[in-house]
Design an enzyme around this catalytic site. Structure first.
Site, PDB file in Angstrom:
ATOM      1  N   ALA A   1       0.752  -1.499   0.062  1.00  0.00           N
ATOM      2  CA  ALA A   1      -0.147   0.086   0.115  1.00  0.00           C
ATOM      3  C   ALA A   1       0.749   1.175  -0.016  1.00  0.00           C
ATOM      4  CB  ALA A   1      -1.009   0.012   1.087  1.00  0.00           C
TER       5      ALA A   1
ATOM      6  N   ARG B   1      -5.565  -0.467  -8.215  1.00  0.00           N
ATOM      7  CA  ARG B   1      -5.364  -1.348  -7.020  1.00  0.00           C
ATOM      8  C   ARG B   1      -6.629  -0.606  -6.047  1.00  0.00           C
ATOM      9  NH1 ARG B   1      -1.480  -5.213  -5.679  1.00  0.00           N
ATOM     10  NH2 ARG B   1      -3.280  -6.202  -4.890  1.00  0.00           N
TER      11      ARG B   1
ATOM     12  N   ASP C   1      -4.174  -2.909   4.285  1.00  0.00           N
ATOM     13  CA  ASP C   1      -4.416  -1.873   2.915  1.00  0.00           C
ATOM     14  C   ASP C   1      -5.420  -0.724   3.125  1.00  0.00           C
ATOM     15  OD1 ASP C   1      -2.956  -3.128   0.396  1.00  0.00           O
ATOM     16  OD2 ASP C   1      -3.159  -4.611   1.843  1.00  0.00           O
TER      17      ASP C   1
ATOM     18  N   ASN D   1      -6.797  -6.793   4.539  1.00  0.00           N
ATOM     19  CA  ASN D   1      -5.389  -7.244   4.150  1.00  0.00           C
ATOM     20  C   ASN D   1      -5.077  -8.236   3.141  1.00  0.00           C
ATOM     21  OD1 ASN D   1      -2.372  -6.501   4.774  1.00  0.00           O
ATOM     22  ND2 ASN D   1      -2.518  -8.373   5.861  1.00  0.00           N
ATOM     23  N   LYS D   2      -4.090  -8.480   2.910  1.00  0.00           N
ATOM     24  CA  LYS D   2      -3.612  -9.559   1.943  1.00  0.00           C
ATOM     25  C   LYS D   2      -4.549 -10.864   2.272  1.00  0.00           C
ATOM     26  CE  LYS D   2      -1.904  -9.442  -0.919  1.00  0.00           C
ATOM     27  NZ  LYS D   2      -2.451  -8.870  -2.375  1.00  0.00           N
TER      28      LYS D   2
END
Length: 338
Positions: free
Chosen positions: A58, A90, A227, A237-238
């Site tokens: 990010a 993104r 993020d 998040n991921k």
């Protein structure tokens, strides 16, 4: 169009280089086997590099987008149009939107100076996050980390991995357990690469091993980046972060999120309102171009998930550690103008 570069950074972990009229991005798709930079000479090329994950993380994509706008201004392009293009590259990462909006609020004549200010600020912010977190990291700590949140995901140091790096630099006996992070393996490829470069003791595990590691070994905490943080403390998040947080809760392991204040999105009420990016099915069906699934296998490939605030022990920022109740404490930050 993306072009390869023979330019080399002063540090092998320097993800972003500005050459005055071109942006050089360390191609993280090829690490750790190949160290190569991709040259972006237009805002469109920067957007493509962000979308294709040449540059990722990010904070890093926010800084890259800022320089993308500098390129657009140098070439006399439609700036609003290019800002929209960069934001769309993104959609889950709020730092990307924040950086672009920050540039748009700055006189165009000062854009290059502002992009460098964002670049320099990221390093200072990451170091501050790492320092703030040290009260949570014991002298002899085993820490589980997900994805890659270090120098490669930022300008330098990183967020969650930066916490681990600073603990190591302080002489703490720290060991990082790195989730490999499917499907793009940022933990195995990138976090292990960084830990090796900085001499940080580490072990890579498959994502599904984390709960067993918590059960059978002494794990002091989990620490991840993110993020986006919603107003109620939910975190995007991921993909795989939610599962790690559930496992941590089941095993009474503290679960920490490290992020800059620019990742806080107090205009978004909760995780349900965060757009989750879905990526190419080939990230799952292929490894290094080789098909590993039967032809025409249906695939669902969300790049991120939402971890509910109730599973998060604390959120670590550059100005301090935020604890529950998140809705009240995040609102207090907003009232202070942060």
């Amino acid at each position: 169009m993306l072009k390869n570069s023979t330019a080399q950074s002063q540090s092998r972990l320097q993800s972003i280089l500005w050459q005055g009229s071109t942006l050089h991005l360390l191609d993280q798709r090829r690490l750790p086997l190949v160290t190569e930079y991709v040259v972006c000479d237009t805002a469109d090329a920067v957007a493509e590099a962000i979308q294709e994950m040449v540059v990722r993380g990010a904070p890093a994509i926010g800084v890259a987008a800022a320089f993308g706008l500098v390129l657009a201004a140098q070439q006399g392009e439609n700036l609003e149009e290019k800002a929209t293009l960069l934001k769309a590259a993104r959609p889950t990462a709020v730092n990307l939107m924040w950086a672009v909006d920050t540039m748009l609020q700055t006189p165009v004549s000062d854009w290059e100076k502002k992009a460098f200010a964002l670049y320099d600020s990221d390093v200072l912010v990451n170091k501050a996050i790492g320092e703030q977190a040290q009260s949570l990291i014991p002298e002899n700590a085993t820490v589980i980390h997900h994805c890659n949140t270090g120098s490669l995901a930022t300008v330098d140091y990183g967020t969650a991995l930066g916490v681990i790096r600073i603990a190591h630099e302080r002489g703490k006996n720290i060991h990082a357990i790195l989730d490999e992070t499917r499907p793009r393996l940022q933990g195995a490829r990138l976090s292990a690469y960084e830990c090796q470069a900085f001499g940080i003791p580490h072990t890579v595990i498959v994502d599904g091993a984390a709960p067993w590691v918590m059960r059978t070994r002494q794990v002091d905490c989990c620490i991840v980046g993110c993020d986006r943080v919603a107003a109620n403390g939910d975190v995007a998040n991921k993909i795989g972060t939610y599962a790690l947080a559930l496992a941590a809760k089941a095993h009474n392991v503290p679960f920490y999120v490290a992020c800059p204040l620019s990742t806080l999105d107090l205009a978004t009420p909760n995780g349900e309102a965060i757009e989750i990016e879905e990526r190419s099915t080939k990230e799952i069906t292929h490894i290094q171009g080789q098909l590993i699934c039967p032809e025409n296998t249906p695939v669902f490939n969300p790049a991120f998930d939402i971890t509910p605030a109730a599973l998060i022990s604390a959120i670590i920022t550059e100005t301090g550690i935020i604890t529950p109740p998140y809705a009240d404490n995040l609102k207090a930050l907003k009232s202070q103008g942060l």
